[in-house]
Design a protein around this motif. Structure first.
Motif, short mmCIF file in Angstrom:
data_model
loop_
_atom_site.label_atom_id
_atom_site.label_comp_id
_atom_site.label_asym_id
_atom_site.label_seq_id
_atom_site.Cartn_x
_atom_site.Cartn_y
_atom_site.Cartn_z
N UNK A 196 17.22 -36.40 37.17
CA UNK A 196 18.39 -37.30 37.22
C UNK A 196 19.38 -36.78 38.25
N UNK A 197 20.30 -37.64 38.67
CA UNK A 197 21.31 -37.22 39.64
C UNK A 197 22.73 -37.36 39.09
N UNK A 198 22.84 -37.53 37.78
CA UNK A 198 24.14 -37.62 37.12
C UNK A 198 24.21 -36.57 36.02
N UNK A 199 25.44 -36.12 35.76
CA UNK A 199 25.63 -35.23 34.61
C UNK A 199 25.54 -36.06 33.34
N UNK A 200 25.37 -35.38 32.21
CA UNK A 200 25.41 -36.08 30.92
C UNK A 200 26.74 -36.82 30.76
N UNK A 226 22.07 -43.97 27.58
CA UNK A 226 21.26 -43.26 28.57
C UNK A 226 21.06 -41.80 28.15
N UNK A 227 22.15 -41.16 27.76
CA UNK A 227 22.09 -39.75 27.37
C UNK A 227 21.19 -39.57 26.14
N UNK A 228 21.38 -40.41 25.13
CA UNK A 228 20.62 -40.26 23.88
C UNK A 228 19.11 -40.39 24.09
N UNK A 229 18.70 -41.16 25.10
CA UNK A 229 17.27 -41.35 25.36
C UNK A 229 16.60 -40.07 25.86
N UNK A 230 17.38 -39.20 26.53
CA UNK A 230 16.77 -38.03 27.17
C UNK A 230 17.33 -36.70 26.68
N UNK A 231 18.36 -36.72 25.86
CA UNK A 231 19.05 -35.47 25.50
C UNK A 231 18.26 -34.62 24.52
N UNK A 232 18.63 -33.37 24.47
CA UNK A 232 18.09 -32.40 23.52
C UNK A 232 18.27 -32.89 22.09
N UNK A 233 19.47 -33.35 21.77
CA UNK A 233 19.74 -33.84 20.41
C UNK A 233 18.92 -35.10 20.15
N UNK A 261 29.85 -32.28 31.38
CA UNK A 261 30.30 -32.55 32.76
C UNK A 261 29.70 -31.65 33.83
N UNK A 262 29.02 -30.57 33.45
CA UNK A 262 28.45 -29.67 34.46
C UNK A 262 26.92 -29.55 34.34
N UNK A 263 26.30 -30.38 33.51
CA UNK A 263 24.85 -30.30 33.29
C UNK A 263 24.16 -31.56 33.79
N UNK A 265 15.70 -29.64 30.06
CA UNK A 265 15.96 -28.71 31.16
C UNK A 265 16.82 -29.38 32.20
N UNK A 266 17.57 -28.56 32.94
CA UNK A 266 18.43 -29.10 33.98
C UNK A 266 19.07 -28.02 34.81
N UNK A 267 20.17 -28.40 35.46
CA UNK A 267 20.88 -27.54 36.39
C UNK A 267 22.38 -27.60 36.11
N UNK A 268 23.04 -26.46 36.26
CA UNK A 268 24.49 -26.40 36.14
C UNK A 268 25.10 -26.62 37.52
#
Length: 191
Positions: free
Chosen positions: A158-162, A169-176, A151-153, A134-137
């Protein structure tokens, strides 16, 4: 274990190889499959199954396929299953993002989620695994990494986009990453 990931998308293949480093993952190009597998399903589950079935049937290999969608609450789940071609069949990331931001402009609710469904066909049996974040656009593009809507998620907590995060970092928390973790756990229990 050698297994085919039913994709031509080099970004997805690179991301999966980073996560599944204990397995030998080959993409469709390495299998000699040059055709685009049609995504005619109405859901992520159906699309990932269509792709996995196609590869398993035509190449007689164990394989997995994924389908991912960005589901925006204010847009009633759109773009969803049509995320890759939201702005048309050209699969242009920037056009997709621009249309999303335009459609989201009149809404104050920017809540969204990325959802990935993986279908595995192993020894003729089918299994599915889901990952959600879950997140914000946000209204302006930030970051150079990643692909698609990254770039918009901004994921919750977190305070950074993917697109601003490292691949690790992304792979640890991402949907995939979450769906693949379930896939890995399943595969490791098969050994």
């Amino acid at each position: 274990m050698k297994i085919c990931f039913a994709t031509h998308n080099e970004n997805k293949l690179r991301e999966i190889n980073q996560i599944l480093s204990d397995f030998e993952i080959v993409g469709l190009d390495e299998m000699g499959c040059t055709e685009e597998i049609p995504e005619t399903g109405a859901t992520l589950e159906e699309n990932s199954q269509i792709k996995a079935d196609f590869v398993a049937s035509n190449y007689n290999v164990s394989c997995f396929a994924d389908d991912t969608g960005l589901e925006v609450e204010a847009l009633k789940g759109a773009p969803g299953v049509y995320s890759a071609r939201y702005a048309g069949d050209g699969r242009d990331n920037l056009s997709n993002i621009n249309l999303l931001l335009k459609n989201l402009e009149p809404h104050s609710n920017k809540s969204a989620r990325f959802r990935t469904v993986i279908t595995l066909i192993l020894k003729g049996e089918m299994y599915q695994f889901e990952g959600v974040v879950n997140g914000t656009i946000i209204s302006e593009l930030k970051g150079e990494k990643g692909f698609g809507y990254d770039p918009v998620f901004i994921p919750d907590g977190h305070n950074q986009t993917f697109a601003e995060m490292s691949a690790n970092e992304k792979n640890k928390i991402s949907h995939r990453g979450r769906a693949v973790a379930k896939l890995v756990e399943f595969l490791e229990n098969q050994a």
